[in-house]
Motif scaffolding. Structure first.
Motif, mmCIF file in Angstrom:
data_model
loop_
_atom_site.group_PDB
_atom_site.id
_atom_site.type_symbol
_atom_site.label_atom_id
_atom_site.label_comp_id
_atom_site.label_asym_id
_atom_site.label_seq_id
_atom_site.Cartn_x
_atom_site.Cartn_y
_atom_site.Cartn_z
ATOM 1 N N PRO A 20 0.872 14.717 -4.447
ATOM 2 C CA PRO A 20 1.909 13.502 -4.684
ATOM 3 C C PRO A 20 2.863 13.408 -3.486
ATOM 4 N N LEU A 21 2.833 12.227 -3.630
ATOM 5 C CA LEU A 21 4.085 11.581 -2.799
ATOM 6 C C LEU A 21 4.985 12.493 -2.443
ATOM 7 N N HIS A 22 5.787 12.563 -1.555
ATOM 8 C CA HIS A 22 6.974 13.015 -1.516
ATOM 9 C C HIS A 22 7.819 12.526 -0.492
ATOM 10 N N PHE A 23 9.232 13.367 -0.383
ATOM 11 C CA PHE A 23 9.726 12.382 0.540
ATOM 12 C C PHE A 23 9.842 12.549 2.466
ATOM 13 N N GLY A 24 8.826 13.412 2.996
ATOM 14 C CA GLY A 24 8.344 12.609 3.874
ATOM 15 C C GLY A 24 6.801 12.115 3.943
ATOM 16 N N SER A 25 6.308 11.816 3.010
ATOM 17 C CA SER A 25 5.649 10.895 2.986
ATOM 18 C C SER A 25 5.842 9.120 2.539
ATOM 19 N N VAL A 218 9.151 13.565 11.789
ATOM 20 C CA VAL A 218 8.567 14.252 10.517
ATOM 21 C C VAL A 218 10.015 14.672 10.265
ATOM 22 N N ALA A 219 9.993 14.713 8.989
ATOM 23 C CA ALA A 219 10.732 15.070 7.650
ATOM 24 C C ALA A 219 10.707 16.716 7.891
ATOM 25 N N LEU A 220 11.607 17.910 8.007
ATOM 26 C CA LEU A 220 11.531 18.902 7.999
ATOM 27 C C LEU A 220 12.815 19.518 6.730
ATOM 28 N N GLU A 221 11.660 20.666 6.251
ATOM 29 C CA GLU A 221 12.975 21.382 5.370
ATOM 30 C C GLU A 221 14.090 22.235 6.500
ATOM 31 N N ALA A 222 14.665 23.296 5.624
ATOM 32 C CA ALA A 222 15.900 23.522 5.816
ATOM 33 C C ALA A 222 15.617 25.070 7.668
ATOM 34 N N ASN A 223 14.604 25.114 6.991
ATOM 35 C CA ASN A 223 13.643 26.528 7.207
ATOM 36 C C ASN A 223 13.100 25.716 8.934
ATOM 37 N N GLY A 224 13.024 24.641 8.978
ATOM 38 C CA GLY A 224 12.366 24.450 10.459
ATOM 39 C C GLY A 224 10.711 23.876 9.939
ATOM 40 N N LYS A 226 7.599 21.895 8.083
ATOM 41 C CA LYS A 226 7.095 20.691 8.023
ATOM 42 C C LYS A 226 8.050 19.953 6.358
ATOM 43 N N LEU A 227 8.037 19.100 6.210
ATOM 44 C CA LEU A 227 7.926 18.969 4.115
ATOM 45 C C LEU A 227 6.281 18.333 4.358
ATOM 46 N N SER A 228 5.937 19.133 3.284
ATOM 47 C CA SER A 228 3.914 18.722 3.727
ATOM 48 C C SER A 228 3.800 18.990 2.059
ATOM 49 N N LYS A 229 3.066 18.083 1.518
ATOM 50 C CA LYS A 229 3.218 18.672 -0.203
ATOM 51 C C LYS A 229 1.775 20.199 0.324
ATOM 52 N N GLN A 230 1.467 20.439 1.267
ATOM 53 C CA GLN A 230 1.179 22.189 1.187
ATOM 54 C C GLN A 230 2.272 23.077 1.913
ATOM 55 N N ASN A 231 2.942 22.502 1.757
ATOM 56 C CA ASN A 231 4.563 23.447 1.418
ATOM 57 C C ASN A 231 5.065 22.900 -0.301
ATOM 58 N N LEU A 232 4.572 22.106 -0.847
ATOM 59 C CA LEU A 232 4.510 22.047 -1.883
ATOM 60 C C LEU A 232 6.660 21.401 -1.739
ATOM 61 N N ALA A 233 6.622 20.801 -1.224
ATOM 62 C CA ALA A 233 8.108 19.760 -1.082
ATOM 63 C C ALA A 233 8.684 19.196 -2.398
ATOM 64 N N ARG A 234 8.851 19.138 -3.026
ATOM 65 C CA ARG A 234 9.269 18.700 -4.230
ATOM 66 C C ARG A 234 8.371 16.758 -4.525
ATOM 67 N N PRO A 235 7.858 16.641 -5.434
ATOM 68 C CA PRO A 235 7.442 15.568 -5.162
ATOM 69 C C PRO A 235 8.403 14.073 -5.932
ATOM 70 N N GLN A 294 13.329 18.462 -0.560
ATOM 71 C CA GLN A 294 12.919 20.187 0.251
ATOM 72 C C GLN A 294 12.454 20.954 -0.617
ATOM 73 N N ARG A 295 11.640 21.804 -0.897
ATOM 74 C CA ARG A 295 11.008 23.208 -1.088
ATOM 75 C C ARG A 295 11.958 23.379 -3.298
#
Ligand code: GLU
Length: 296
Positions: A20-25, A218-224, A226-235, A294-295
């Motif tokens: 799904p679309l997340h903040f980064g996309s 690119v939008a990052l998580e607090a730990n640096g 990448k905010l992405s679908k693969q690392n389960l950023a919040r949809p 974030q995650r």
């Protein structure tokens, strides 16, 4: 009689339906939408569904639904790359005829992490990948946000156009469709800037003019990460649309005025279109996403 309107700007958002679309996309969708609309241009949406095993069968519909709910209305019909096999085949044929594509059976193991260089003259006619015969040297291009960018073609080598296991490569498909859809401006995440040299070589090979590129941070998580679908950023869901859009505009350094807090998406987008400044993102490569996104 109404004359057809011709604009010199056509932009696009081209998500792969891997989730799904997340903040980064959303940021890539919003920036490309605003850049197009601020130029009175067209804005298209294309679903890049080239690799079913990596996709989520519900993602395309949910991405489109969220874009719509956010007021990011596209022009014309959505294009699906899964339906464009013949077009990619014809493009590959063109490259073959120009001596720029060759069949290859070299495995990753054989290449041992090295780039592939030069037609290896693999003789097989089945179980082959197709590669682009990449020139040597450096490739330089100008990015509206990142300035002059230089890519070593030696490190890239002969990149894949069609994989041995069947799917078309992102590089061939994206360029074929961007050309076919008359895309003049590409605004997308900086995580794709490394693909630009390969795409530019394909434009050259097809004797087509290069679009203008702008790669946003690119939008990052607090730990640096990448905010992405693969690392389960919040949809993103259909909730908190106005607040999320407001935060996305802030993230894009557009400084929306406080009195627009809580405004309807259409009003926010109207303000953002009339005040759009792509240059506010100049030189920025990464930025943390607001904590909420974030995650999960
Ligand atoms: N489909 C690609 C992705 O979702 C983006 C394509 C592009 O913007 O060039 O990462």
């Amino acid at each position: 009689m109404t004359l057809p309107t011709h604009t010199s700007y056509t932009g696009r958002f081209a998500p792969s339906p891997t989730g799904p679309l997340h903040f980064g996309s959303l940021l890539a969708a919003l920036a490309s939408f605003l850049d197009a609309r601020a130029a009175q241009g067209r804005w298209l949406v294309r679903i890049e569904d080239l690799d079913p095993p990596r996709e989520d069968p519900t993602a395309a519909a949910s991405i489109l639904q969220i874009l719509d709910a956010y007021g990011l209305h596209w022009d014309g019909d959505v294009r699906y790359q899964s339906q464009r096999n013949d077009v990619y085949q014809a493009r590959l044929e063109q490259l073959r005829q120009r001596g720029l594509a060759f069949a290859c059976q070299c495995s990753r193991k054989q290449l041992n992490g090295d780039a592939h260089h030069g037609d290896c003259r693999c003789q097989a006619s089945s179980d082959i990948a197709w590669r682009f015969l990449c020139p040597k040297g450096d490739y330089r291009f100008n990015d509206a946000l990142q300035g002059e960018w230089c890519e070593s073609l030696d490190a890239i080598g002969d990149f894949v156009l069609k994989r041995r296991d069947g799917p078309w490569s992102y590089q061939l498909a994206v360029v074929s469709d961007d050309i076919d859809q008359g895309i003049t401006h590409i605004v997308r995440g900086i995580d794709l800037i490394d693909s630009t040299a390969r795409q530019a070589l394909l434009y050259q090979a097809f004797a087509e003019p290069l679009p203008a590129y702008a790669h946003i941070p690119v939008a990052l998580e607090a730990n640096g990460q990448k905010l992405s679908k693969q690392n389960l950023a919040r949809p993103l869901t259909g909730e908190n649309i106005s607040a999320t859009l407001f935060q996305a505009l802030q993230w894009l350094n557009q400084a929306p005025p406080a009195d627009l807090h809580g405004a309807a998406p259409a009003e926010l987008l109207h303000w953002a279109t009339t005040h759009w400044r792509l240059s506010a993102l100049h030189g920025l490569r990464e930025q943390s996403a607001p904590v909420y996104f974030q995650r999960a």
